[in-house]
Design a protein around this motif. Structure first.
Motif, PDB file in Angstrom:
ATOM      1  N   VAL A 127      35.395  -9.903  14.591  1.00 15.71           N
ATOM      2  CA  VAL A 127      35.194 -11.321  14.282  1.00 15.71           C
ATOM      3  C   VAL A 127      33.687 -11.520  14.226  1.00 15.71           C
ATOM      4  O   VAL A 127      32.997 -11.405  15.243  1.00 15.71           O
ATOM      5  CB  VAL A 127      35.820 -12.245  15.343  1.00 15.71           C
ATOM      6  CG1 VAL A 127      35.583 -13.707  14.974  1.00 15.71           C
ATOM      7  CG2 VAL A 127      37.310 -11.966  15.494  1.00 15.71           C
ATOM      8  N   LEU A 128      33.150 -11.793  13.025  1.00 17.60           N
ATOM      9  CA  LEU A 128      31.706 -11.730  12.798  1.00 17.60           C
ATOM     10  C   LEU A 128      31.089 -13.106  12.624  1.00 17.60           C
ATOM     11  O   LEU A 128      31.713 -14.033  12.112  1.00 17.60           O
ATOM     12  CB  LEU A 128      31.406 -10.892  11.546  1.00 17.60           C
ATOM     13  CG  LEU A 128      29.928 -10.755  11.146  1.00 17.60           C
ATOM     14  CD1 LEU A 128      29.166  -9.945  12.180  1.00 17.60           C
ATOM     15  CD2 LEU A 128      29.804 -10.117   9.778  1.00 17.60           C
ATOM     16  N   VAL A 139      25.616  -1.772  12.588  1.00 19.62           N
ATOM     17  CA  VAL A 139      25.434  -2.836  11.599  1.00 19.62           C
ATOM     18  C   VAL A 139      24.572  -2.304  10.460  1.00 19.62           C
ATOM     19  O   VAL A 139      23.527  -1.690  10.704  1.00 19.62           O
ATOM     20  CB  VAL A 139      24.749  -4.068  12.221  1.00 19.62           C
ATOM     21  CG1 VAL A 139      24.555  -5.164  11.169  1.00 19.62           C
ATOM     22  CG2 VAL A 139      25.545  -4.599  13.408  1.00 19.62           C
ATOM     23  N   THR A 140      25.003  -2.504   9.224  1.00 16.79           N
ATOM     24  CA  THR A 140      24.185  -2.123   8.065  1.00 16.79           C
ATOM     25  C   THR A 140      24.024  -3.324   7.143  1.00 16.79           C
ATOM     26  O   THR A 140      24.951  -4.122   6.979  1.00 16.79           O
ATOM     27  CB  THR A 140      24.801  -0.953   7.266  1.00 16.79           C
ATOM     28  OG1 THR A 140      25.974  -1.403   6.575  1.00 16.79           O
ATOM     29  CG2 THR A 140      25.163   0.201   8.186  1.00 16.79           C
ATOM     30  N   VAL A 141      22.842  -3.450   6.560  1.00 13.02           N
ATOM     31  CA  VAL A 141      22.572  -4.481   5.547  1.00 13.02           C
ATOM     32  C   VAL A 141      21.983  -3.777   4.341  1.00 13.02           C
ATOM     33  O   VAL A 141      20.968  -3.083   4.458  1.00 13.02           O
ATOM     34  CB  VAL A 141      21.602  -5.558   6.070  1.00 13.02           C
ATOM     35  CG1 VAL A 141      21.304  -6.568   4.965  1.00 13.02           C
ATOM     36  CG2 VAL A 141      22.185  -6.268   7.286  1.00 13.02           C
ATOM     37  N   SER A 142      22.610  -3.957   3.183  1.00 12.84           N
ATOM     38  CA  SER A 142      22.204  -3.239   1.976  1.00 12.84           C
ATOM     39  C   SER A 142      21.892  -4.213   0.857  1.00 12.84           C
ATOM     40  O   SER A 142      22.712  -5.072   0.515  1.00 12.84           O
ATOM     41  CB  SER A 142      23.325  -2.286   1.533  1.00 12.84           C
ATOM     42  OG  SER A 142      22.981  -1.623   0.331  1.00 12.84           O
ATOM     43  N   VAL A 179      24.891  -6.805   1.119  1.00 11.88           N
ATOM     44  CA  VAL A 179      26.162  -6.478   1.763  1.00 11.88           C
ATOM     45  C   VAL A 179      25.917  -6.122   3.230  1.00 11.88           C
ATOM     46  O   VAL A 179      25.124  -5.233   3.539  1.00 11.88           O
ATOM     47  CB  VAL A 179      26.865  -5.309   1.047  1.00 11.88           C
ATOM     48  CG1 VAL A 179      28.176  -4.972   1.751  1.00 11.88           C
ATOM     49  CG2 VAL A 179      27.120  -5.671  -0.415  1.00 11.88           C
ATOM     50  N   THR A 180      26.602  -6.832   4.106  1.00 15.39           N
ATOM     51  CA  THR A 180      26.497  -6.584   5.545  1.00 15.39           C
ATOM     52  C   THR A 180      27.804  -5.980   6.036  1.00 15.39           C
ATOM     53  O   THR A 180      28.877  -6.548   5.823  1.00 15.39           O
ATOM     54  CB  THR A 180      26.219  -7.896   6.306  1.00 15.39           C
ATOM     55  OG1 THR A 180      25.012  -8.477   5.811  1.00 15.39           O
ATOM     56  CG2 THR A 180      26.082  -7.644   7.795  1.00 15.39           C
ATOM     57  N   TYR A 220      34.154  -4.165   9.009  1.00 15.04           N
ATOM     58  CA  TYR A 220      34.183  -5.516   8.446  1.00 15.04           C
ATOM     59  C   TYR A 220      33.017  -5.642   7.475  1.00 15.04           C
ATOM     60  O   TYR A 220      31.955  -5.057   7.693  1.00 15.04           O
ATOM     61  CB  TYR A 220      34.062  -6.558   9.564  1.00 15.04           C
ATOM     62  CG  TYR A 220      34.103  -7.991   9.094  1.00 15.04           C
ATOM     63  CD1 TYR A 220      35.306  -8.670   8.957  1.00 15.04           C
ATOM     64  CD2 TYR A 220      32.920  -8.676   8.790  1.00 15.04           C
ATOM     65  CE1 TYR A 220      35.345  -9.991   8.537  1.00 15.04           C
ATOM     66  CE2 TYR A 220      32.946 -10.002   8.362  1.00 15.04           C
ATOM     67  CZ  TYR A 220      34.161 -10.649   8.242  1.00 15.04           C
ATOM     68  OH  TYR A 220      34.199 -11.951   7.818  1.00 15.04           O
ATOM     69  N   GLU A 221      33.206  -6.429   6.414  1.00 11.22           N
ATOM     70  CA  GLU A 221      32.166  -6.563   5.393  1.00 11.22           C
ATOM     71  C   GLU A 221      32.033  -8.007   4.942  1.00 11.22           C
ATOM     72  O   GLU A 221      33.025  -8.710   4.765  1.00 11.22           O
ATOM     73  CB  GLU A 221      32.488  -5.671   4.193  1.00 11.22           C
ATOM     74  CG  GLU A 221      31.439  -5.710   3.085  1.00 11.22           C
ATOM     75  CD  GLU A 221      31.754  -4.749   1.947  1.00 11.22           C
ATOM     76  OE1 GLU A 221      31.773  -5.207   0.789  1.00 11.22           O
ATOM     77  OE2 GLU A 221      31.980  -3.555   2.236  1.00 11.22           O
TER      78      GLU A 221
END
Length: 250
Positions: free
Chosen positions: A20-21, A61-64, A185-186, A200-201
């Motif tokens: 749950v983000l 966590v990745t952010v692109s 995109v996170t 989760y995206e």
């Protein structure tokens, strides 16, 4: 073989966990005074059953940013002059890519899972079809990563995600001033023993606004007019500087 099926199901992880983000902001406006931003990523782990016994929960966590092909060139010194000698096109390179983890990346993610989900910076970049004459094509990708890491466009932030009671998590991603427009995109990954148990995206929208947006649109849609305006501004700035210098001398 049918008698083996129950044991196969028992061998599979049954964590029953999902993400749950929350985001501190899902839109970023780039203005003329924009000098970077910071995103707070926070959330919780939803469980259908009580917290299971076993390995600790880890969070990645990745952010692109938007991806595009990039040509990486190598320069060599020939007759005292630096010239381009070889070039490799990297087919898929995010304009920005950040990875934040709750521990050391090598401890929270198995290499096979990294290969599957393309989480680490090198795996997020795809380079194929290098010329056969270039034996060290991987060095071109390494050079691209090094250059963008120095510019803070590629980031690896280990131990930057805090996990409380294996349920709540939070982390911060720093965005540099030089951001491209587009959807960022996170992704959130929950791992145990290096295996991804849930993901989760979502996306963050980055757009230029105000004068910055108008100048950007003008340069793309009417480049000739944009060039004339830039020339006029340069002439006016030069004349103004010359006039100010003359007043100071007097």
């Amino acid at each position: 073989m049918r008698w083996l099926l129950p044991f196969l199901f028992l061998a599979l992880p049954a964590w029953g966990e999902s993400v749950v983000l929350g985001l501190s902001q899902d839109e970023i406006a780039i203005t003329t005074s924009f000098n970077g931003s910071e995103i707070l990523v926070f959330g919780a782990v939803k469980r259908e059953e009580p917290l299971p016994d076993g390995p600790e929960l880890e969070v990645i966590v990745t952010v692109s940013g938007p991806s595009e092909p990039v040509t990486v060139r190598r320069k060599d010194k020939r007759l005292g002059i630096w010239v381009n000698t070889d070039a490799v096109e990297v087919d898929h390179a995010p304009s920005f890519y950040a990875v934040a983890t709750s521990g050391l990346l090598r401890d929270v993610l198995r290499d096979t899972e990294d290969l599957r989900y393309r989480i680490s910076v090198p795996r997020a970049i795809r380079s194929v079809g290098a010329p056969m004459s270039i034996a060290d094509a991987s060095k071109f990708t390494d050079a691209l990563i090094r250059i963008r890491t120095e510019a803070e466009q590629y980031q690896l932030q280990e131990n930057h995600v805090v996990v409380d009671e294996q349920t709540l998590f939070r982390g911060r991603i720093k965005l540099p001033a030089a951001l491209n427009e587009g959807a960022y995109v996170t992704r959130i990954f929950l791992t145990r023993s290096g295996n991804v148990v849930a993901d989760y995206e979502t996306t963050i929208d980055v757009r230029k606004v105000g004068l910055e947006r108008w100048l950007f649109s003008l340069s793309r849609e009417q480049p000739f007019l944009y060039g004339l305006m830039s020339l006029a501004i340069a002439i006016m700035a030069g004349w103004g500087a010359s006039a100010a210098f003359s007043l100071l001398r007097n």
